[in-house]
Design an enzyme around this catalytic site. Sequence first.
Site, mmCIF file in Angstrom:
data_model
loop_
_atom_site.group_PDB
_atom_site.id
_atom_site.type_symbol
_atom_site.label_atom_id
_atom_site.label_comp_id
_atom_site.label_asym_id
_atom_site.label_seq_id
_atom_site.Cartn_x
_atom_site.Cartn_y
_atom_site.Cartn_z
ATOM 1 C CB SER A 183 -0.866 0.013 1.271
ATOM 2 O OG SER A 183 -1.511 1.261 1.427
ATOM 3 C CE1 TYR A 219 -3.939 -2.399 5.280
ATOM 4 C CE2 TYR A 219 -3.553 -0.052 4.897
ATOM 5 C CZ TYR A 219 -3.797 -1.326 4.404
ATOM 6 O OH TYR A 219 -3.867 -1.543 3.042
HETATM 7 N N1 LIG Z 1 -8.716 -0.699 -1.108
HETATM 8 C C1 LIG Z 1 -7.711 0.097 -0.793
HETATM 9 O O1 LIG Z 1 -7.875 1.326 -0.624
HETATM 10 C C2 LIG Z 1 -6.314 -0.471 -0.693
HETATM 11 C C3 LIG Z 1 -5.230 0.424 -0.765
HETATM 12 C C4 LIG Z 1 -3.933 -0.071 -0.646
HETATM 13 C C5 LIG Z 1 -3.744 -1.431 -0.480
HETATM 14 N N2 LIG Z 1 -4.810 -2.284 -0.403
HETATM 15 C C6 LIG Z 1 -4.532 -3.704 -0.200
HETATM 16 O O2 LIG Z 1 -5.091 -4.423 -1.278
HETATM 17 C C7 LIG Z 1 -5.336 -5.767 -0.880
HETATM 18 C C8 LIG Z 1 -6.721 -6.176 -1.349
HETATM 19 O O3 LIG Z 1 -7.680 -5.361 -0.679
HETATM 20 P P1 LIG Z 1 -9.000 -4.838 -1.380
HETATM 21 O O4 LIG Z 1 -8.931 -3.376 -1.403
HETATM 22 O O5 LIG Z 1 -9.258 -5.570 -2.646
HETATM 23 O O6 LIG Z 1 -10.065 -5.204 -0.247
HETATM 24 P P2 LIG Z 1 -11.271 -6.243 -0.237
HETATM 25 O O7 LIG Z 1 -12.227 -5.935 -1.323
HETATM 26 O O8 LIG Z 1 -11.786 -6.218 1.169
HETATM 27 O O9 LIG Z 1 -10.569 -7.645 -0.531
HETATM 28 C C9 LIG Z 1 -9.735 -8.254 0.410
HETATM 29 C C10 LIG Z 1 -9.525 -9.707 0.059
HETATM 30 O O10 LIG Z 1 -8.676 -10.301 1.065
HETATM 31 C C11 LIG Z 1 -9.332 -11.451 1.577
HETATM 32 N N3 LIG Z 1 -9.038 -11.713 2.975
HETATM 33 C C12 LIG Z 1 -9.177 -10.874 4.025
HETATM 34 N N4 LIG Z 1 -8.888 -11.517 5.167
HETATM 35 C C13 LIG Z 1 -8.574 -12.789 4.829
HETATM 36 C C14 LIG Z 1 -8.215 -13.954 5.563
HETATM 37 N N5 LIG Z 1 -8.150 -13.956 6.907
HETATM 38 N N6 LIG Z 1 -7.962 -15.088 4.890
HETATM 39 C C15 LIG Z 1 -8.065 -15.122 3.539
HETATM 40 N N7 LIG Z 1 -8.416 -14.075 2.794
HETATM 41 C C16 LIG Z 1 -8.659 -12.919 3.436
HETATM 42 C C17 LIG Z 1 -10.831 -11.145 1.418
HETATM 43 O O11 LIG Z 1 -11.572 -12.342 1.476
HETATM 44 P P3 LIG Z 1 -13.157 -12.344 1.860
HETATM 45 O O12 LIG Z 1 -13.896 -12.114 0.576
HETATM 46 O O13 LIG Z 1 -13.361 -13.691 2.437
HETATM 47 O O14 LIG Z 1 -13.366 -11.230 2.872
HETATM 48 C C18 LIG Z 1 -10.835 -10.491 0.058
HETATM 49 O O15 LIG Z 1 -10.812 -11.439 -0.971
HETATM 50 C C19 LIG Z 1 -5.151 -5.798 0.642
HETATM 51 O O16 LIG Z 1 -3.884 -6.357 0.949
HETATM 52 C C20 LIG Z 1 -5.185 -4.319 1.023
HETATM 53 O O17 LIG Z 1 -4.480 -4.050 2.200
HETATM 54 C C21 LIG Z 1 -6.086 -1.829 -0.516
#
Ligand SMILES: NC(=O)c1ccc[n+]([C@@H]2O[C@H](COP(=O)([O-])OP(=O)(O)OC[C@H]3O[C@@H](n4cnc5c(N)ncnc54)[C@H](OP(=O)(O)O)[C@@H]3O)[C@@H](O)[C@H]2O)c1
Length: 254
Positions: A132, A146
């Site tokens: 991130s 985080y």
């Molecule tokens: N969105 C942002 O603003 C942003 C910015 C920078 C970085 N990121 C990073 O991008 C990555 C993806 O996030 P996203 O934005 O796509 O969010 P998201 O839509 O909430 O997706 C997160 C994914 O991670 C999975 N996950 C969470 N906890 C888990 C666990 N205990 N075991 C297995 N899978 C798990 C979720 O599975 P479920 O469907 O089962 O919940 C989901 O598939 C993360 O690492 C996040 O930190 C996000």
Amino acid sequence: METVLITGATSGIGQAFARHYAAQGCRLVLVGRDPEKLERLAGELGAPCRLLTADLADEAQVRQLADAVKDEPLDVFINNAGFGVTGPFLETDTEKEIAMLKVNDLAMHLLFKSVLQRMQARGRGTIVNVASSAGLLPGGPYMAAYYASKAYAASLTRAVAQELKEAGSGVYVCALCPGPVDTNFNRNADASFSLKGISAEECVKACLTGMAKKKTVIVPKARMRAAVMARRIVPDNVMLAVTGRQQKKKIWPK
Ligand SMILES: NC(=O)c1ccc[n+]([C@@H]2O[C@H](COP(=O)([O-])OP(=O)(O)OC[C@H]3O[C@@H](n4cnc5c(N)ncnc54)[C@H](OP(=O)(O)O)[C@@H]3O)[C@@H](O)[C@H]2O)c1
């Protein structure tokens, strides 16, 4: 046909990567916690898929997953699963925070290493660790753990990328460091955006552009790149105050 492993494939950025690679004609190994969500996604993708269920907050399940994919001929690994926790450190839920560190750091680390060792033995492959922009800043008041977890992911990736370069490895690793992306992230982190987010598709597109240039750190969006670059000239205490002000706006009222 290339094989692509994606964790956190059931939502957001992971799902957008799955759609991209399915459209490219790849075979997908999709990891998630919910088998029904995985089945539904595989049905929509219409690509050859292997579905694996794992809760990555559980180290035993992470190790089982690493074992389950050890004979897969992986070309690309999107090491993406993760979530956030928002609020003053004095008040955040410790158990949720520990689970976050296990997913964002321990699982990310174990899977990164295990897949990397196999790719290194094959002499090629690509790994994207989804960190991130938070991980490139001095810290994030009101989302402190985080930011720290993502600093680990970004730092680990940069260092390993350098080791691979020095070893003349055919494996390429990078850290995707987005700013806000419109996914389920905020809902799961009890937060709302203080800055407008980009779509998961835009984020993936920017990542693929960075990958084509073999960048080690990929920050989608010029505005976010400018914020990260500011760290070179703005003192850390000022960056912390500014970041904290933005983060504080994201906290949901209790
Ligand atoms: N969105 C942002 O603003 C942003 C910015 C920078 C970085 N990121 C990073 O991008 C990555 C993806 O996030 P996203 O934005 O796509 O969010 P998201 O839509 O909430 O997706 C997160 C994914 O991670 C999975 N996950 C969470 N906890 C888990 C666990 N205990 N075991 C297995 N899978 C798990 C979720 O599975 P479920 O469907 O089962 O919940 C989901 O598939 C993360 O690492 C996040 O930190 C996000």
